[in-house]
Design a protein around this motif. Structure first.
Motif, short mmCIF file in Angstrom:
data_model
loop_
_atom_site.label_atom_id
_atom_site.label_comp_id
_atom_site.label_asym_id
_atom_site.label_seq_id
_atom_site.Cartn_x
_atom_site.Cartn_y
_atom_site.Cartn_z
N UNK A 105 0.93 -0.81 0.12
CA UNK A 105 0.23 0.30 -0.22
C UNK A 105 0.30 1.02 0.05
N UNK A 106 -0.09 2.15 -0.69
CA UNK A 106 1.16 3.35 -0.56
C UNK A 106 1.33 4.53 0.65
N UNK A 107 0.59 4.01 1.12
CA UNK A 107 0.19 5.49 2.83
C UNK A 107 -0.41 3.97 4.09
N UNK A 108 0.35 4.70 4.99
CA UNK A 108 -0.13 3.94 6.26
C UNK A 108 -1.76 3.76 6.39
N UNK A 109 -2.50 4.80 5.91
CA UNK A 109 -3.70 4.58 6.01
C UNK A 109 -4.73 3.88 5.47
N UNK A 110 -4.43 3.02 4.34
CA UNK A 110 -4.57 2.16 3.04
C UNK A 110 -4.33 1.03 3.85
N UNK A 111 -2.63 0.61 4.73
CA UNK A 111 -2.41 -0.49 5.47
C UNK A 111 -3.67 -0.74 6.36
N UNK A 112 -3.76 0.21 7.21
CA UNK A 112 -4.39 0.02 8.60
C UNK A 112 -6.06 -0.55 8.28
N UNK A 237 -3.73 22.94 -5.41
CA UNK A 237 -5.45 23.04 -4.57
C UNK A 237 -5.95 21.66 -4.72
N UNK A 238 -6.33 20.72 -4.03
CA UNK A 238 -6.71 19.65 -4.19
C UNK A 238 -7.47 19.46 -3.79
N UNK A 239 -9.42 20.10 -3.41
CA UNK A 239 -10.45 20.20 -3.29
C UNK A 239 -11.27 19.03 -3.22
N UNK A 240 -10.58 18.05 -3.80
CA UNK A 240 -11.35 15.93 -3.71
C UNK A 240 -12.41 16.05 -2.91
N UNK A 241 -13.59 16.03 -3.22
CA UNK A 241 -14.93 15.51 -2.67
C UNK A 241 -14.83 13.54 -1.73
N UNK A 242 -13.57 12.56 -2.55
CA UNK A 242 -13.77 11.78 -1.99
C UNK A 242 -13.10 11.91 -0.32
N UNK A 243 -13.76 10.74 0.50
CA UNK A 243 -13.15 10.66 1.73
C UNK A 243 -12.86 9.39 1.84
N UNK A 244 -12.43 8.34 0.46
CA UNK A 244 -11.87 7.43 0.54
C UNK A 244 -10.69 7.46 -0.27
N UNK A 245 -9.89 8.71 -0.57
CA UNK A 245 -9.12 7.86 -1.33
C UNK A 245 -7.97 7.98 -0.36
N UNK A 246 -7.24 7.20 -0.45
CA UNK A 246 -5.78 6.62 0.26
C UNK A 246 -4.42 7.03 -0.35
N UNK A 247 -4.50 7.50 -1.60
CA UNK A 247 -3.47 7.31 -2.88
C UNK A 247 -3.26 8.43 -3.42
N UNK A 248 -2.62 9.70 -3.40
CA UNK A 248 -2.91 10.59 -4.26
C UNK A 248 -1.51 10.97 -4.88
N UNK A 249 -1.01 10.77 -6.55
CA UNK A 249 -0.09 10.92 -6.57
C UNK A 249 -0.13 12.56 -7.05
N UNK A 250 -1.32 13.07 -7.13
CA UNK A 250 -0.80 14.13 -7.44
C UNK A 250 -0.26 15.48 -5.58
N UNK A 251 -1.12 14.36 -5.35
CA UNK A 251 -0.35 15.20 -3.76
C UNK A 251 0.73 15.32 -3.92
N UNK A 264 -8.50 19.47 0.81
CA UNK A 264 -9.81 18.71 1.64
C UNK A 264 -8.89 17.26 2.44
N UNK A 265 -9.53 16.81 3.38
CA UNK A 265 -9.17 15.68 4.59
C UNK A 265 -9.69 14.20 3.63
N UNK A 266 -9.00 14.70 3.00
CA UNK A 266 -8.92 12.73 2.34
C UNK A 266 -8.35 12.41 2.99
N UNK A 267 -8.17 10.70 3.20
CA UNK A 267 -6.99 10.38 3.87
C UNK A 267 -5.41 10.25 3.51
N UNK A 268 -5.16 10.33 2.47
CA UNK A 268 -4.01 10.76 2.26
C UNK A 268 -3.95 11.84 2.53
#
Length: 346
Positions: A105-112, A237-251, A264-268
């Motif tokens: 996984x590419x983030x700790x939040x995705x692993x958890x 600016x990353x104003x994503x609607x998703x609360x699911x996104x655990x990986x963002x290459x743009x970020x 916005x407060x998406x997991x990644x």
């Protein structure tokens, strides 16, 4: 160590030969997943990129017979781990993980999320970040007006409409910012909805009176062109609607480029930006988005602090460091033998 790529294409994709591609798994193509598996089996190990929308079949389930057929070990890289999957999505992911020799996984939040929400062997799972190019060698060129930037494949859920509303709340700044929205419409969105989302953004911009301050740049960029674009930005600016996104290459790319981020407060974003190189705002809240942008643009000490926080992160995010982590994992899986590696990409 040498490698090759088995690519997966969709209707309308360019199927012309590309250096390094040893096989193309095309819709309705000769051999289907069987031929793709045979191509991967020519190597010592495969690295399989998993995303539900990549592979044929409902929730991409046609990747499963390919994985069952492989005789070489494979590492699976998970791009999405849903908090609320459908039963089929959950079953597909659990079966993919069960077949894999190792999971990334590419983030700790995705692993958890994977370990707590799915029936998987936690001992298989490693966290290796999404890699980024080194953009810092490109000179930072800024215009007369502050430059806000969002880039990536465009479609509903990107939240660009909220950024436009935030831009309208920043008109009093002198000089007022300009906003670039770079990237083509996501091919799946284009297939099912055409350019309806992009057209709606144009309408919103016109209604808010900010259309002259917004530039749409619907192209794919090579690395050099993308580096110049990112380094021209004052804020990503990353104003994503998703609360699911655990990986963002743009970020990751924005952080590696040393550009402050408002997200916005998406997991990644929560994982990377909390106490880090950016500011977090609630979903679908243009007032909060505008306030965060205003702070960075009008408080030079804050902008410098956010930029400075990237320096400790950058060495771990660049592709050579990420590749070294994968090389170590491959050696563990193969018992430290040199490997010929095949990749099954998006």
């Amino acid at each position: 160590m040498y490698g090759g790529t088995v690519r997966v294409t969709a209707d309308g994709d360019d199927h012309r030969p590309v250096p390094g591609v040893v096989h193309t798994w095309a819709p309705g193509g000769l051999g289907g997943w069987q031929a793709a598996a045979s191509a991967l089996d020519q190597f010592d190990i495969a690295i399989v990129q998993h995303e539900y929308g990549i592979y044929p079949g409902l929730d991409g389930h046609e990747v499963l017979p390919l994985l069952h057929r492989l005789t070489v070990p494979f590492i699976v890289v998970l791009h999405t781990v849903l908090a609320r999957p459908t039963p089929r999505q959950k079953g597909v992911l659990e079966e993919v993980v069960a077949e894999a020799a190792a999971v990334v996984t590419m983030t700790g939040s995705a692993r958890d999320r994977l370990i707590t929400g799915y029936r998987v062997d936690a001992g298989k799972v490693s966290v290796i970040p999404h890699g980024a190019a080194d953009h810092t060698g490109v000179p930072s060129r800024h215009g007369l007006r502050p430059h806000l930037l969002t880039w990536g494949l465009i479609g509903p859920g990107k939240g660009i409409e909220w950024a436009l509303r935030a831009l309208a709340l920043l008109k009093e700044l002198v000089p007022a910012p300009v906003y670039t929205v770079a990237g083509k419409t996501h091919p799946k969105v284009l297939e099912h909805q055409g350019e309806a989302y992009r057209d709606r953004l144009h309408d919103i911009g016109a209604q808010l009176g900010v259309d002259a301050a917004v530039r749409y740049d619907p192209v794919y960029r090579d690395e050099g062109s993308l580096s110049r674009l990112i380094r021209s930005a004052d804020i990503v600016v990353l104003p994503y609607d998703s609360s699911e996104q655990v990986t963002s290459g743009v970020l990751i790319e924005a952080t590696a480029a040393g550009i402050p981020v408002v997200a916005t407060v998406f997991p990644h974003a929560v994982e990377l930006l909390t106490g880090g190189p950016g500011l977090l705002v609630p979903h679908r809240d243009p007032t909060a988005l505008a306030a965060a942008i205003r702070r960075i643009l009008t408080e030079p000490a804050l902008a410098d602090e956010l930029t400075g926080r990237t320096r400790a992160l950058v060495p771990h995010l660049l592709w050579p460091a990420v590749a070294a982590r994968y090389r170590e994992l491959v050696h563990v899986v193969l018992g430290s033998r040199p490997a010929a590696v095949a990749a099954l990409p998006r």
